[in-house]
Each structure stands twice: as structure tokens, then as C-alpha cells.
Design a protein around this motif. Sequence first.
Motif, PDB file in Angstrom:
ATOM      1  N   ALA A 129       0.740  -1.455  -0.088  1.00  0.00           N
ATOM      2  CA  ALA A 129      -0.112  -0.108   0.125  1.00  0.00           C
ATOM      3  C   ALA A 129       0.915   1.060   0.028  1.00  0.00           C
ATOM      4  O   ALA A 129       0.575   2.209  -0.783  1.00  0.00           O
ATOM      5  CB  ALA A 129      -1.038  -0.005   1.280  1.00  0.00           C
ATOM      6  N   GLU A 130       2.083   1.242   0.862  1.00  0.00           N
ATOM      7  CA  GLU A 130       2.862   2.441   0.782  1.00  0.00           C
ATOM      8  C   GLU A 130       3.671   2.570  -0.378  1.00  0.00           C
ATOM      9  O   GLU A 130       3.628   3.732  -0.983  1.00  0.00           O
ATOM     10  CB  GLU A 130       3.943   1.990   2.033  1.00  0.00           C
ATOM     11  CG  GLU A 130       4.909   2.943   2.262  1.00  0.00           C
ATOM     12  CD  GLU A 130       6.372   2.662   2.989  1.00  0.00           C
ATOM     13  OE1 GLU A 130       6.253   1.630   3.548  1.00  0.00           O
ATOM     14  OE2 GLU A 130       7.111   3.205   2.959  1.00  0.00           O
ATOM     15  N   VAL A 131       4.222   1.475  -0.861  1.00  0.00           N
ATOM     16  CA  VAL A 131       4.825   1.620  -2.306  1.00  0.00           C
ATOM     17  C   VAL A 131       3.855   1.968  -3.398  1.00  0.00           C
ATOM     18  O   VAL A 131       4.458   2.783  -4.304  1.00  0.00           O
ATOM     19  CB  VAL A 131       5.813   0.499  -2.760  1.00  0.00           C
ATOM     20  CG1 VAL A 131       6.292   0.249  -4.126  1.00  0.00           C
ATOM     21  CG2 VAL A 131       6.662   0.075  -1.354  1.00  0.00           C
ATOM     22  N   ARG A 132       2.683   1.472  -3.486  1.00  0.00           N
ATOM     23  CA  ARG A 132       1.899   1.820  -4.774  1.00  0.00           C
ATOM     24  C   ARG A 132       0.865   2.637  -4.549  1.00  0.00           C
ATOM     25  O   ARG A 132      -0.210   3.015  -5.325  1.00  0.00           O
ATOM     26  CB  ARG A 132       1.111   0.682  -5.086  1.00  0.00           C
ATOM     27  CG  ARG A 132       2.183  -0.728  -5.417  1.00  0.00           C
ATOM     28  CD  ARG A 132       1.704  -1.609  -6.576  1.00  0.00           C
ATOM     29  NE  ARG A 132       2.554  -2.435  -6.920  1.00  0.00           N
ATOM     30  CZ  ARG A 132       2.529  -3.658  -7.326  1.00  0.00           C
ATOM     31  NH1 ARG A 132       1.465  -4.128  -7.339  1.00  0.00           N
ATOM     32  NH2 ARG A 132       3.689  -4.208  -7.907  1.00  0.00           N
ATOM     33  N   SER A 138      -4.399   1.819  -0.501  1.00  0.00           N
ATOM     34  CA  SER A 138      -4.723   1.709   0.818  1.00  0.00           C
ATOM     35  C   SER A 138      -4.861   0.039   1.096  1.00  0.00           C
ATOM     36  O   SER A 138      -5.235  -0.653   0.258  1.00  0.00           O
ATOM     37  CB  SER A 138      -6.285   2.248   0.947  1.00  0.00           C
ATOM     38  OG  SER A 138      -7.249   1.531   0.738  1.00  0.00           O
ATOM     39  N   VAL A 139      -4.739  -0.190   2.331  1.00  0.00           N
ATOM     40  CA  VAL A 139      -4.756  -1.385   2.913  1.00  0.00           C
ATOM     41  C   VAL A 139      -6.211  -2.063   2.738  1.00  0.00           C
ATOM     42  O   VAL A 139      -6.236  -3.277   2.297  1.00  0.00           O
ATOM     43  CB  VAL A 139      -4.488  -1.523   4.445  1.00  0.00           C
ATOM     44  CG1 VAL A 139      -4.678  -2.960   5.007  1.00  0.00           C
ATOM     45  CG2 VAL A 139      -2.893  -1.150   4.549  1.00  0.00           C
ATOM     46  N   GLU A 140      -7.282  -1.271   2.935  1.00  0.00           N
ATOM     47  CA  GLU A 140      -8.671  -1.820   2.609  1.00  0.00           C
ATOM     48  C   GLU A 140      -8.761  -2.196   1.119  1.00  0.00           C
ATOM     49  O   GLU A 140      -9.172  -3.180   0.901  1.00  0.00           O
ATOM     50  CB  GLU A 140      -9.473  -0.477   2.807  1.00  0.00           C
ATOM     51  CG  GLU A 140      -9.763  -0.184   4.248  1.00  0.00           C
ATOM     52  CD  GLU A 140      -8.409   0.483   4.971  1.00  0.00           C
ATOM     53  OE1 GLU A 140      -7.721   1.418   4.150  1.00  0.00           O
ATOM     54  OE2 GLU A 140      -7.871   0.314   5.802  1.00  0.00           O
ATOM     55  N   LEU A 159      -6.713  -3.538  -0.698  1.00  0.00           N
ATOM     56  CA  LEU A 159      -5.884  -4.610  -0.997  1.00  0.00           C
ATOM     57  C   LEU A 159      -6.262  -5.902  -0.205  1.00  0.00           C
ATOM     58  O   LEU A 159      -5.848  -6.939  -0.236  1.00  0.00           O
ATOM     59  CB  LEU A 159      -4.199  -4.209  -0.580  1.00  0.00           C
ATOM     60  CG  LEU A 159      -3.454  -3.425  -1.561  1.00  0.00           C
ATOM     61  CD1 LEU A 159      -2.360  -2.877  -0.947  1.00  0.00           C
ATOM     62  CD2 LEU A 159      -3.501  -4.021  -2.909  1.00  0.00           C
ATOM     63  N   ALA A 160      -7.483  -5.547   0.569  1.00  0.00           N
ATOM     64  CA  ALA A 160      -7.917  -6.576   1.480  1.00  0.00           C
ATOM     65  C   ALA A 160      -8.201  -8.019   0.733  1.00  0.00           C
ATOM     66  O   ALA A 160      -8.047  -8.978   1.309  1.00  0.00           O
ATOM     67  CB  ALA A 160      -9.318  -6.281   2.077  1.00  0.00           C
ATOM     68  N   PRO A 161      -9.030  -7.784  -0.345  1.00  0.00           N
ATOM     69  CA  PRO A 161      -9.116  -9.270  -1.230  1.00  0.00           C
ATOM     70  C   PRO A 161      -7.991  -9.895  -1.471  1.00  0.00           C
ATOM     71  O   PRO A 161      -7.809 -11.215  -1.299  1.00  0.00           O
ATOM     72  CB  PRO A 161      -9.804  -8.710  -2.258  1.00  0.00           C
ATOM     73  CG  PRO A 161     -10.600  -7.217  -2.334  1.00  0.00           C
ATOM     74  CD  PRO A 161      -9.344  -6.764  -0.836  1.00  0.00           C
ATOM     75  N   TYR A 162      -6.937  -9.175  -1.845  1.00  0.00           N
ATOM     76  CA  TYR A 162      -5.526  -9.732  -2.241  1.00  0.00           C
ATOM     77  C   TYR A 162      -5.043 -10.412  -1.026  1.00  0.00           C
ATOM     78  O   TYR A 162      -4.522 -11.658  -1.046  1.00  0.00           O
ATOM     79  CB  TYR A 162      -4.492  -8.783  -3.086  1.00  0.00           C
ATOM     80  CG  TYR A 162      -3.467  -9.099  -3.504  1.00  0.00           C
ATOM     81  CD1 TYR A 162      -3.418 -10.382  -4.198  1.00  0.00           C
ATOM     82  CD2 TYR A 162      -2.228  -8.943  -2.902  1.00  0.00           C
ATOM     83  CE1 TYR A 162      -2.088 -10.785  -4.664  1.00  0.00           C
ATOM     84  CE2 TYR A 162      -0.911  -9.135  -3.353  1.00  0.00           C
ATOM     85  CZ  TYR A 162      -0.849 -10.180  -4.319  1.00  0.00           C
ATOM     86  OH  TYR A 162       0.446 -10.686  -4.640  1.00  0.00           O
ATOM     87  N   ALA A 163      -5.053  -9.821   0.075  1.00  0.00           N
ATOM     88  CA  ALA A 163      -4.658 -10.271   1.462  1.00  0.00           C
ATOM     89  C   ALA A 163      -5.330 -11.539   1.614  1.00  0.00           C
ATOM     90  O   ALA A 163      -4.306 -12.675   2.341  1.00  0.00           O
ATOM     91  CB  ALA A 163      -4.758  -9.287   2.588  1.00  0.00           C
TER      92      ALA A 163
END
Length: 220
Positions: free
Chosen positions: A109-112, A115-117, A119-123
Motif C-alpha cells: 500500500a505504501e509503495v503503490r 490503501s490497505v482496505e 488490498l484486502a481481497p488480495y490479502a
Amino acid sequence: MSENQPQFISTEQLLAHLQWRYAVKKFDPTRKIASADWHVLEQSLILSPSSFGLQPWKFFVINTPEIRKQLVEHSWGQAQVVDASHLVVLALKTGVDEAYVDQFIARTAEVRQTSVEDLAPYAKVIKDFLNRMSPEDLSAWALRQVYIALGQLMTSAAHLGIDACPMEGFVPDQYDQVLGLTEKGYAAGVVCAMGYRDPADPYADYAKVRYTQDQMIEVL
Ligand SMILES: Cc1cc2nc3c(=O)[nH]c(=O)nc-3n(C[C@H](O)[C@H](O)[C@H](O)COP(=O)(O)O)c2cc1C
């Protein structure tokens, strides 16, 4: 496609570099890898691809001569451990868990700049993948990733005219103990000694023993 295409090497250059490299048995102990070159080799490790990009590894560069000496007896007596300019222990992360995935997602999330939210499905996909594995399978998976980094490191070195000896001839538990890896959450996976071949190393002149193209490549 990116507009900034790098200058690629030719097919002839690639093959020449791959033919030039060999697993060095005898390093020239007087020759050291220049720090600018070493920096690039470290980058080759960092840039190694891994499953989901999880990087379940850490690369320990052993520069302290006394530690290197200590490692020889845990390396089947192989002198490359002390004679090479640089010694890298490619270690796998032990106990890759959901917290580790969260850390990776935060970094993504930081590099790209997302938000973490988002990316939640990927997580979740990653966590499901990892949770299906037994601890043994997880270690074996992490070790496979470490070997990708080893391959990238060796090939990168060959392109720079730097020699290497990949090494499985060592006792991982003893390495873990001498280097204090367990406490750090890592385990020694594979070792790579790097530097410059001693001109007297007879192995440099040995023909490469490989099976033929027909035996190794099958087109279906
Ligand atoms: C994962 C791995 C572990 C290896 N371990 C050792 C080792 O402990 N000592 C050694 O002298 N060579 C080691 N080798 C070198 C192989 O014997 C060598 O790569 C192989 O014979 C092919 O020869 P070449 O690399 O010179 O082309 C290892 C190679 C690999 C890829």
C-alpha cells in the motif's frame, strides 16, 4: 510498455556469460568485490521475484573473518567459505503467518500509494494460500523462494564477471546457531560464496556436464 527500455545484452553475450560461470572451488583470497559491484549484487537479491511477492527471506552477508572461520567446519571443510570475497547465507523466514502478510500488504500500500482496505481481497487470497499449508510445507515453500534468489544472484554475478559457488554442503542447524538466525526468525537455506576464481582452480577448465537439448527440452 514502459518507455524507458534498458539496453539489453545480446544472445551471444548471455550464452558466453553462462558458459563462463562455474561453481568455483578455489577463490583468490586476495581479490575483493568492489563495493559498487557488491551493491548491485545486493540489489539483485532484493529484486528477486517470489510467490505473491512475499519475500519470505533475508540475506545475511558474513563479513567477519572469525565467523567465517567458525563456519568452515560446518561447511564440509570447504575453503570457499573463508577464501571468497563475500559470503551470503540465504535464509528463509520461519513461521510466515497472517501478521507477516499484513506487513507485506502495508508495504505494498505504501509503495503503490493505495490503501490497505483496497488490498484486502488480495490479502485474503494470500492468507488462504498459506493457511492451507502445514508448517513443513510452508518451510519447503519458503525454501523454494530462497532458491530463486540464489539463481538470480549467480546469474547476475556472471553478467558482471564475478564468480560464485552455490553451496548446499553445510549444516543448516549449525549455521543457525553460529549466526543466531533462529532468534531472528530465520533459518539458513543455501549459501553462496562470491568473489574471483583463483587462476589455479582446475575446475575452471572442466567441460560443463549437461544433458543434451533433446533430453532436457521437450516440446509438446
Ligand atoms: C544448490 C546447489 C548447491 C551446491 N552445493 C555445492 C557445494 O556445497 N560445494 C561445491 O563445491 N559445489 C556446490 N554446487 C555446485 C554444483 O556442483 C555445480 O553447480 C554443478 O556441478 C554444475 O557445474 P557448474 O556450476 O560448474 O556449471 C552446488 C550447486 C547448487 C546449484
